[in-house]
Design a protein around this motif. Structure first.
Motif, PDB file in Angstrom:
ATOM      1  N   GLY A 168       0.784  -1.135   0.260  1.00  0.00           N
ATOM      2  CA  GLY A 168       0.070  -0.114  -0.139  1.00  0.00           C
ATOM      3  C   GLY A 168       0.978   1.398   0.132  1.00  0.00           C
ATOM      4  O   GLY A 168       0.433   2.320   0.011  1.00  0.00           O
ATOM      5  N   GLU A 169       2.405   1.099  -0.169  1.00  0.00           N
ATOM      6  CA  GLU A 169       3.033   2.305  -0.215  1.00  0.00           C
ATOM      7  C   GLU A 169       2.927   2.929  -1.373  1.00  0.00           C
ATOM      8  O   GLU A 169       2.985   2.638  -2.576  1.00  0.00           O
ATOM      9  CB  GLU A 169       4.474   2.045   0.232  1.00  0.00           C
ATOM     10  CG  GLU A 169       4.799   1.339   1.631  1.00  0.00           C
ATOM     11  CD  GLU A 169       4.986   2.525   2.502  1.00  0.00           C
ATOM     12  OE1 GLU A 169       4.922   3.730   2.087  1.00  0.00           O
ATOM     13  OE2 GLU A 169       4.835   2.240   3.705  1.00  0.00           O
ATOM     14  N   ALA A 170       2.817   4.410  -1.485  1.00  0.00           N
ATOM     15  CA  ALA A 170       2.720   5.108  -2.623  1.00  0.00           C
ATOM     16  C   ALA A 170       3.913   6.107  -2.428  1.00  0.00           C
ATOM     17  O   ALA A 170       4.077   6.840  -1.252  1.00  0.00           O
ATOM     18  CB  ALA A 170       1.234   5.750  -2.576  1.00  0.00           C
ATOM     19  N   GLU A 171       4.193   6.337  -3.737  1.00  0.00           N
ATOM     20  CA  GLU A 171       5.287   7.666  -3.682  1.00  0.00           C
ATOM     21  C   GLU A 171       5.032   8.296  -5.026  1.00  0.00           C
ATOM     22  O   GLU A 171       4.583   7.795  -6.004  1.00  0.00           O
ATOM     23  CB  GLU A 171       6.733   7.068  -3.996  1.00  0.00           C
ATOM     24  CG  GLU A 171       7.242   6.338  -2.811  1.00  0.00           C
ATOM     25  CD  GLU A 171       8.791   6.147  -2.791  1.00  0.00           C
ATOM     26  OE1 GLU A 171       9.372   6.459  -3.655  1.00  0.00           O
ATOM     27  OE2 GLU A 171       9.259   5.842  -1.606  1.00  0.00           O
ATOM     28  N   VAL A 172       4.913   9.842  -5.027  1.00  0.00           N
ATOM     29  CA  VAL A 172       4.922  10.593  -5.957  1.00  0.00           C
ATOM     30  C   VAL A 172       5.807  11.438  -5.823  1.00  0.00           C
ATOM     31  O   VAL A 172       6.270  12.145  -5.050  1.00  0.00           O
ATOM     32  CB  VAL A 172       3.513  11.439  -5.886  1.00  0.00           C
ATOM     33  CG1 VAL A 172       3.288  12.310  -7.096  1.00  0.00           C
ATOM     34  CG2 VAL A 172       2.341  10.342  -5.675  1.00  0.00           C
ATOM     35  N   THR A 173       6.660  11.610  -6.998  1.00  0.00           N
ATOM     36  CA  THR A 173       7.642  12.498  -7.332  1.00  0.00           C
ATOM     37  C   THR A 173       7.429  13.846  -7.889  1.00  0.00           C
ATOM     38  O   THR A 173       6.840  13.675  -9.024  1.00  0.00           O
ATOM     39  CB  THR A 173       8.917  12.090  -7.976  1.00  0.00           C
ATOM     40  OG1 THR A 173       9.231  10.836  -7.224  1.00  0.00           O
ATOM     41  CG2 THR A 173       9.990  13.056  -8.175  1.00  0.00           C
ATOM     42  N   VAL A 174       7.496  15.039  -7.336  1.00  0.00           N
ATOM     43  CA  VAL A 174       6.986  16.165  -7.772  1.00  0.00           C
ATOM     44  C   VAL A 174       7.902  17.212  -8.252  1.00  0.00           C
ATOM     45  O   VAL A 174       8.929  17.222  -7.514  1.00  0.00           O
ATOM     46  CB  VAL A 174       6.055  17.058  -6.665  1.00  0.00           C
ATOM     47  CG1 VAL A 174       5.538  18.208  -7.334  1.00  0.00           C
ATOM     48  CG2 VAL A 174       4.857  16.084  -6.353  1.00  0.00           C
TER      49      VAL A 174
END
Length: 218
Positions: free
Chosen positions: A160-166
């Motif tokens: 369930g781990e989410a990563e978003v690079t911005v």
């Protein structure tokens, strides 16, 4: 002619008159008529409404390419947490970016610690401490963010781990002064353009809505 017969003829005449009047106003209808079509709303298209099921999610495709790995990861996040919105996430990321950046510039990270992973927090604290050991103080003013865009997104369905690079592009005025008050870094009369690439992480489907900054770069 009896009075009763006269009254009956008068009533019959009145009834015939009323029937003719009603027909002239309402018209006549024969058999089972089809119901009249409702008047279309202003601006409505003629014909049937087109219902598109399974179409592209504009909340995703407005920010990343349709069908890309990032789009698929964001869609998977929404499956686990339907209330998740990419647009709202980026709005929050914009605010977090300014808050964390200015906290770092001013050397006070205590208020933003909950939004930083332990590793990022320790790294920033070391930089702030090194700056203080040199007797430097920073004066900074945030001028605004010119760009906030999703560069990459990843999701682990198992954990369930989410990563978003911005990617951020901002403008600020910043200068460091030494113990004597002399500017040794930066320029208070010049706007500096800065670009950063930050990665935020969170476990989807949990009650805590806060994302943490887990990596920084340029």
């Amino acid at each position: 002619m009896s009075n009763a017969l006269i009254q009956l003829l008068v009533l019959a005449g009145i009834a015939i008159f009323l029937i003719l009047r009603l027909r002239s106003v309402l018209g006549t209808r024969e058999g089972f008529e089809k119901p009249q079509a409702p008047t279309p709303l202003p601006g409505a298209r003629k014909g049937k409404f087109e219902v598109i099921e399974g179409g592209p999610d504009r909340d995703i495709t407005d920010h990343v390419e349709e069908g890309s790995d990032a789009a698929q990861a964001l869609a998977a996040m929404k499956q686990v947490e339907p209330s998740f919105s990419v647009s709202e996430f980026l709005t929050g990321a914009r605010g977090a970016y300014e808050m964390i950046l200015m906290a770092f510039e001013k050397g006070d990270l205590s208020k933003v610690q909950p939004f930083l992973s332990e590793e990022v927090y320790d790294t920033l604290v070391e930089v702030v401490a090194a700056r203080a050991s040199r007797g430097l103080t920073v004066t900074a003013e945030f001028m605004g963010t010119r760009e906030v865009s999703v560069q990459r997104a990843e999701f682990d369905r198992r954990t369930g781990e989410a990563e978003v690079t911005v990617r951020f592009a901002s403008e600020l005025i910043s200068a460091a002064r030494d113990a004597a008050g002399e500017v040794v870094e930066g320029n208070l009369n010049e706007v500096r353009r800065q670009r950063d690439v930050w990665t935020f992480a969170r476990k989807m489907g949990q009650n805590d809505p806060n994302w943490q900054l887990v990596a920084t770069g340029e």
